[in-house]
Design an enzyme around this catalytic site. Structure first.
Site, mmCIF file in Angstrom:
data_model
loop_
_atom_site.group_PDB
_atom_site.id
_atom_site.type_symbol
_atom_site.label_atom_id
_atom_site.label_comp_id
_atom_site.label_asym_id
_atom_site.label_seq_id
_atom_site.Cartn_x
_atom_site.Cartn_y
_atom_site.Cartn_z
ATOM 1 N N HIS A 312 14.306 6.360 19.923
ATOM 2 C CA HIS A 312 14.022 6.845 18.577
ATOM 3 C C HIS A 312 14.909 6.116 17.592
ATOM 4 O O HIS A 312 16.056 5.809 17.913
ATOM 5 C CB HIS A 312 14.283 8.365 18.484
ATOM 6 C CG HIS A 312 13.612 8.990 17.315
ATOM 7 N ND1 HIS A 312 14.181 8.996 16.068
ATOM 8 C CD2 HIS A 312 12.404 9.592 17.202
ATOM 9 C CE1 HIS A 312 13.346 9.590 15.232
ATOM 10 N NE2 HIS A 312 12.268 9.959 15.889
ATOM 11 N N ASP A 369 7.368 13.093 21.803
ATOM 12 C CA ASP A 369 6.024 12.700 22.224
ATOM 13 C C ASP A 369 5.886 12.560 23.722
ATOM 14 O O ASP A 369 4.780 12.571 24.261
ATOM 15 C CB ASP A 369 5.630 11.387 21.545
ATOM 16 C CG ASP A 369 5.411 11.607 20.077
ATOM 17 O OD1 ASP A 369 4.824 12.639 19.735
ATOM 18 O OD2 ASP A 369 5.842 10.778 19.282
HETATM 19 N N1 CMC Z 1 11.539 0.977 26.230
HETATM 20 C C1 CMC Z 1 12.343 -0.078 26.512
HETATM 21 N N2 CMC Z 1 13.255 -0.581 25.663
HETATM 22 C C2 CMC Z 1 13.373 0.004 24.460
HETATM 23 C C3 CMC Z 1 12.594 1.121 24.097
HETATM 24 C C4 CMC Z 1 11.638 1.605 25.026
HETATM 25 N N3 CMC Z 1 10.863 2.647 24.732
HETATM 26 N N4 CMC Z 1 12.909 1.514 22.846
HETATM 27 C C5 CMC Z 1 13.880 0.669 22.442
HETATM 28 N N5 CMC Z 1 14.167 -0.228 23.409
HETATM 29 C C6 CMC Z 1 15.201 -1.268 23.363
HETATM 30 C C7 CMC Z 1 14.763 -2.432 22.510
HETATM 31 O O1 CMC Z 1 14.126 -3.443 23.283
HETATM 32 C C8 CMC Z 1 16.075 -2.906 21.924
HETATM 33 O O2 CMC Z 1 16.741 -3.677 22.893
HETATM 34 P P1 CMC Z 1 17.740 -4.881 22.428
HETATM 35 O O3 CMC Z 1 18.834 -4.216 21.671
HETATM 36 O O4 CMC Z 1 18.181 -5.449 23.745
HETATM 37 O O5 CMC Z 1 16.918 -5.796 21.593
HETATM 38 C C9 CMC Z 1 16.868 -1.618 21.735
HETATM 39 O O6 CMC Z 1 16.332 -0.693 22.709
HETATM 40 C C10 CMC Z 1 16.744 -1.024 20.341
HETATM 41 O O7 CMC Z 1 15.361 -0.905 20.057
HETATM 42 P P2 CMC Z 1 14.732 -1.113 18.621
HETATM 43 O O8 CMC Z 1 13.267 -1.440 18.768
HETATM 44 O O9 CMC Z 1 15.568 -2.074 17.832
HETATM 45 O O10 CMC Z 1 14.937 0.322 18.017
HETATM 46 P P3 CMC Z 1 14.154 0.928 16.819
HETATM 47 O O11 CMC Z 1 15.018 1.985 16.265
HETATM 48 O O12 CMC Z 1 13.664 -0.128 15.886
HETATM 49 O O13 CMC Z 1 12.835 1.555 17.529
HETATM 50 C C11 CMC Z 1 11.298 3.026 18.465
HETATM 51 C C12 CMC Z 1 12.630 2.880 17.752
HETATM 52 C C13 CMC Z 1 10.898 4.511 18.530
HETATM 53 C C14 CMC Z 1 10.176 2.307 17.671
HETATM 54 C C15 CMC Z 1 11.409 2.437 19.898
HETATM 55 O O14 CMC Z 1 12.408 3.108 20.623
HETATM 56 C C16 CMC Z 1 10.080 2.455 20.655
HETATM 57 O O15 CMC Z 1 9.266 1.534 20.496
HETATM 58 N N6 CMC Z 1 9.839 3.533 21.499
HETATM 59 C C17 CMC Z 1 8.591 3.681 22.191
HETATM 60 C C18 CMC Z 1 7.564 4.275 21.229
HETATM 61 C C19 CMC Z 1 7.804 5.743 20.965
HETATM 62 O O16 CMC Z 1 8.013 6.530 21.879
HETATM 63 N N7 CMC Z 1 7.720 6.125 19.664
HETATM 64 C C20 CMC Z 1 7.826 7.522 19.262
HETATM 65 C C21 CMC Z 1 8.957 7.801 18.358
HETATM 66 S S1 CMC Z 1 9.206 9.564 18.176
HETATM 67 C C22 CMC Z 1 7.882 10.090 17.255
HETATM 68 C C23 CMC Z 1 8.065 9.841 15.808
HETATM 69 O O17 CMC Z 1 9.047 10.359 15.237
HETATM 70 O O18 CMC Z 1 7.190 9.167 15.225
#
Ligand code: CMC
Length: 435
Positions: A312, A369
């Site tokens: 998240h 989710d």
């Molecule tokens: N699986 C594997 N690796 C992950 C995941 C995941 N689900 N989420 C983040 N990472 C890794 C990512 O690759 C990155 O690694 P590095 O630092 O080595 O580059 C690190 O963790 C940080 O990730 P980020 O993408 O920079 O983090 P963010 O804050 O931009 O993204 C997120 C947050 C929710 C988009 C992401 O965690 C994700 O894509 N999760 C899966 C989709 C999901 O479950 N979304 C629902 C969110 S809750 C409902 C809502 O509030 O809308």
């Protein structure tokens, strides 16, 4: 409007000019202070660079507070766990919209006012037949909710507080009707009119699953679980869809158009589309022995696969909504006597990921989710409707935030700037001279 913290500021040196600058710190009632940089461009000629707004407060708000490090979520000061345990969705709607929990009389009146708006204009039915039967219901939601502005002309004046409230009530009341109609259309069944003697969650379940030719009795355990899902998704401060609603609304656009914009933003798999993506992922994994393979893929930088329902932007601790949802998930499955293979798979995946160095070090916990998808599946809600349900729940958050924005004297049209890295000026090349 917040006041500047007495004597607190952040000093900066603009090295190109050597100018010393001082920017005031604004305190909230809780949470990090923010640096008021509104004069920065005028003072220095520089913009700030913050893609994804990871360090930027786009507005001041009194509605929802999140502490991602501690796993805290509060609406108007009330912890989400207490609301989920003791309250109901209508009460949470009142709280988000009006700032306080209602007393008995206020609650009764609010529920009555909402139910008076549950039907949609009869001509709206015809919109549905314009869509293909296999259209994604979120596509239908974007279209139909946007079209509401063509029907309810008496609640479009955003400068009139009464009209704003009528539009807000209409949106909260009609969203389940519109959502259930999208589902009924997709399976070729007749639309079911709302039943105003049912509570909000039961009415939604009834419109989804009843047919005109026989009685349908809503299971109270499922209605309670649905109500809890609605509470847990009601608002989440300045997330992508809420920020979209605020940005769309900042130009003075009407509320129905703004909420349609929010629905479009919610649709993405990184946001509201994640609950649908979780189910697809669990189906793709298929069996316990495949989990390790997918966890390895999720950790591989060269693989685009991510564990859906994990991680998240704000929570770097257990999502407090996920904890409540996990409990509800078990209650629903017990009530239905279901032994769900996908739930077993989900529990095993959760266990493995929570003990894996990659997920632990990056603080990637299961989010709301991860569990909501499983509950909705157990309730027979089709996967393509999962995000629609999220939209139904989040509508109150969107309208509360939209109202707050309109009433904020500091509100301006949202207009971010950019760091331009394209070509500098060059001369036009006629077509016959281009290689
Ligand atoms: N699986 C594997 N690796 C992950 C995941 C995941 N689900 N989420 C983040 N990472 C890794 C990512 O690759 C990155 O690694 P590095 O630092 O080595 O580059 C690190 O963790 C940080 O990730 P980020 O993408 O920079 O983090 P963010 O804050 O931009 O993204 C997120 C947050 C929710 C988009 C992401 O965690 C994700 O894509 N999760 C899966 C989709 C999901 O479950 N979304 C629902 C969110 S809750 C409902 C809502 O509030 O809308």
């Amino acid at each position: 409007m917040s006041k500047t913290a007495a004597n607190e500021s952040v000093a900066l040196t603009d090295t190109p000019s050597g100018k010393k600058l001082d920017y005031p710190l604004m305190p909230g009632s809780i949470g990090p202070k923010v640096i008021d940089i509104r004069k920065l461009y005028g003072d220095t000629g520089h913009f700030t660079y913050d893609p994804g707004f990871t360090s930027t407060a786009s507005c001041e708000s009194k509605i929802t507070y999140i502490d991602g490090d501690e796993g805290v979520l509060m609406h108007r000061g009330y912890p989400i766990e207490e609301l989920a345990e003791n309250s109901d969705f209508m009460e949470v709607c009142y709280l988000l919209l009006k700032g306080e929990l209602p007393n008995k009389a206020q609650k009764t009146k609010f529920e009555r006012d909402i139910t008076l708006h549950t039907m949609v204009h009869e001509q709206i039915n015809r919109f549905y037949t314009g869509f293909r039967r296999d259209a994604h219901p979120m596509a239908v939601m974007c279209g139909v909710v946007g079209a509401l502005s063509a029907f309810y002309h008496d609640s479009l004046d955003i400068n009139d507080a009464h009209q704003r409230m009528v539009a807000s009530y209409r949106l909260i009341a009609k969203m389940p009707t519109i959502a259930a109609m999208a589902y009924k259309y997709s399976i070729g069944q007749p639309f079911i009119y709302p039943r105003n003697n049912l509570d909000y969650a039961s009415n939604f379940i009834h419109m989804m699953f009843a047919v005109p030719c026989e009685e349908y009795k809503v299971n109270p355990v499922l209605a309670k679980a649905m109500d809890r899902i609605l509470i847990l998704h009601a608002d989440h401060e300045q997330n992508a869809s809420t920020s979209t609603v605020r940005l769309a609304g900042s130009s003075g656009a009407n509320p129905f158009a703004c909420i349609a914009a929010g629905i479009a933003s919610l649709w993405g798999p990184a946001h509201g589309g994640a609950n649908e993506a979780v189910l697809k992922m669990l189906n793709q994994i298929g069996s316990r022995d495949k989990i390790k393979e997918y966890v390895t893929r999720a950790k591989d930088k060269n693989d685009t696969f991510r564990l859906m329902g994990f991680g998240h932007r704000v929570y770097k601790n257990y999502d407090p909504r996920a904890a409540v949802m996990r409990k509800t998930c078990h209650e629903v499955l017990a009530e239905l006597g279901l032994k769900d293979e996908l739930l077993d798979l989900a529990m095993e995946l959760e266990k493995i990921a929570l003990n894996d160095d990659y997920f632990v070090s990056k603080k990637l916990f299961p989010n709301v989710d991860f569990y909501s998808g499983i509950i909705l599946k157990a309730m027979n809600i089709p996967v393509s409707m999962f995000t629609v349900l999220f939209a139904v729940a989040r509508t109150v958050g969107w309208v509360a935030q939209w109202n707050e924005m309109i009433e904020d004297p500091a509100q301006k049209i949202g207009r971010p700037r950019q760091l331009y890295t394209g070509y500098t000026k060059r001369s036009y090349v006629p077509l016959n001279k281009r290689g």
